[in-house]
Enzyme design. Structure first.
Site, PDB file in Angstrom:
ATOM      1  N   CYS A  53      -2.174   4.370  -4.798  1.00 40.43           N
ATOM      2  CA  CYS A  53      -0.788   4.179  -5.199  1.00 40.43           C
ATOM      3  C   CYS A  53      -0.716   4.212  -6.720  1.00 40.43           C
ATOM      4  O   CYS A  53      -1.470   3.500  -7.399  1.00 40.43           O
ATOM      5  CB  CYS A  53      -0.267   2.848  -4.664  1.00 40.43           C
ATOM      6  SG  CYS A  53       1.409   2.460  -5.197  1.00 40.43           S
ATOM      7  N   CYS A 101       4.096   2.105   0.178  1.00 39.24           N
ATOM      8  CA  CYS A 101       2.849   1.391  -0.084  1.00 39.24           C
ATOM      9  C   CYS A 101       2.977  -0.005   0.523  1.00 39.24           C
ATOM     10  O   CYS A 101       3.964  -0.700   0.289  1.00 39.24           O
ATOM     11  CB  CYS A 101       2.615   1.303  -1.588  1.00 39.24           C
ATOM     12  SG  CYS A 101       1.210   0.256  -2.040  1.00 39.24           S
ATOM     13  N   CYS A 124       3.658  13.620   4.155  1.00 41.53           N
ATOM     14  CA  CYS A 124       4.065  14.488   3.054  1.00 41.53           C
ATOM     15  C   CYS A 124       4.408  13.585   1.871  1.00 41.53           C
ATOM     16  O   CYS A 124       5.459  12.949   1.841  1.00 41.53           O
ATOM     17  CB  CYS A 124       5.264  15.311   3.515  1.00 41.53           C
ATOM     18  SG  CYS A 124       5.713  16.632   2.391  1.00 41.53           S
TER      19      CYS A 124
END
Length: 138
Positions: A53, A101, A124
């Site tokens: 992330c 996340c 995606c």
């Protein structure tokens, strides 16, 4: 600041995120923006490593699950266990599954059911929401 009523492990104010992220990263991760297809160098990254992330740094995907979906965005068929959460996105006059996340709630992209085996899923992701850590780094 969160994407829902949930408290995340990493929870910063909008100003705190703006101080550590680029304007494009902030727009995608915390304003649900989307980068233009084909603009992320991570779409063509096929080295061994981990995709983290961009906001909080937790590992999200491994290079073993990355594939070329032809969409212009980095795509994966499976996240690392417990790395992501999903929610329903009804924007743009359609219903999609949004991917966040699990640690900071940042918007990563969407998941679709047209991916390869073994999962049939296509995660995606916006490349700007990810940081690539090559194997052996860190």
């Amino acid at each position: 600041m969160t994407t829902s009523d949930k408290e995340f492990k990493v929870n910063k104010t909008e100003q705190e995120w703006k101080e550590i992220l680029t304007p494009e990263e902030f727009n995608v991760l915390f304003k649900h923006g989307t980068e233009r297809a084909g603009t992320s160098p991570l779409d063509k990254e096929y080295g061994e490593g981990i995709y983290e992330c961009a906001a909080c740094g937790i590992p999200l995907f491994t290079s073993e699950t990355k594939y070329n979906s032809g969409t212009g965005w980095p795509s994966f068929y499976k996240p690392i266990e417990n790395a992501i959460e999903t929610s329903v996105d009804r924007s743009l006059f359609m219903t999609r599954t949004e991917v966040h996340c699990s640690c900071c709630g940042g918007h990563l992209g969407h998941v679709f059911g047209d991916g390869p085996k073994p999962t049939g899923q296509r995660y995606c992701m916006n490349g700007v929401s990810l940081k690539f850590q090559p194997k052996g780094d860190k």
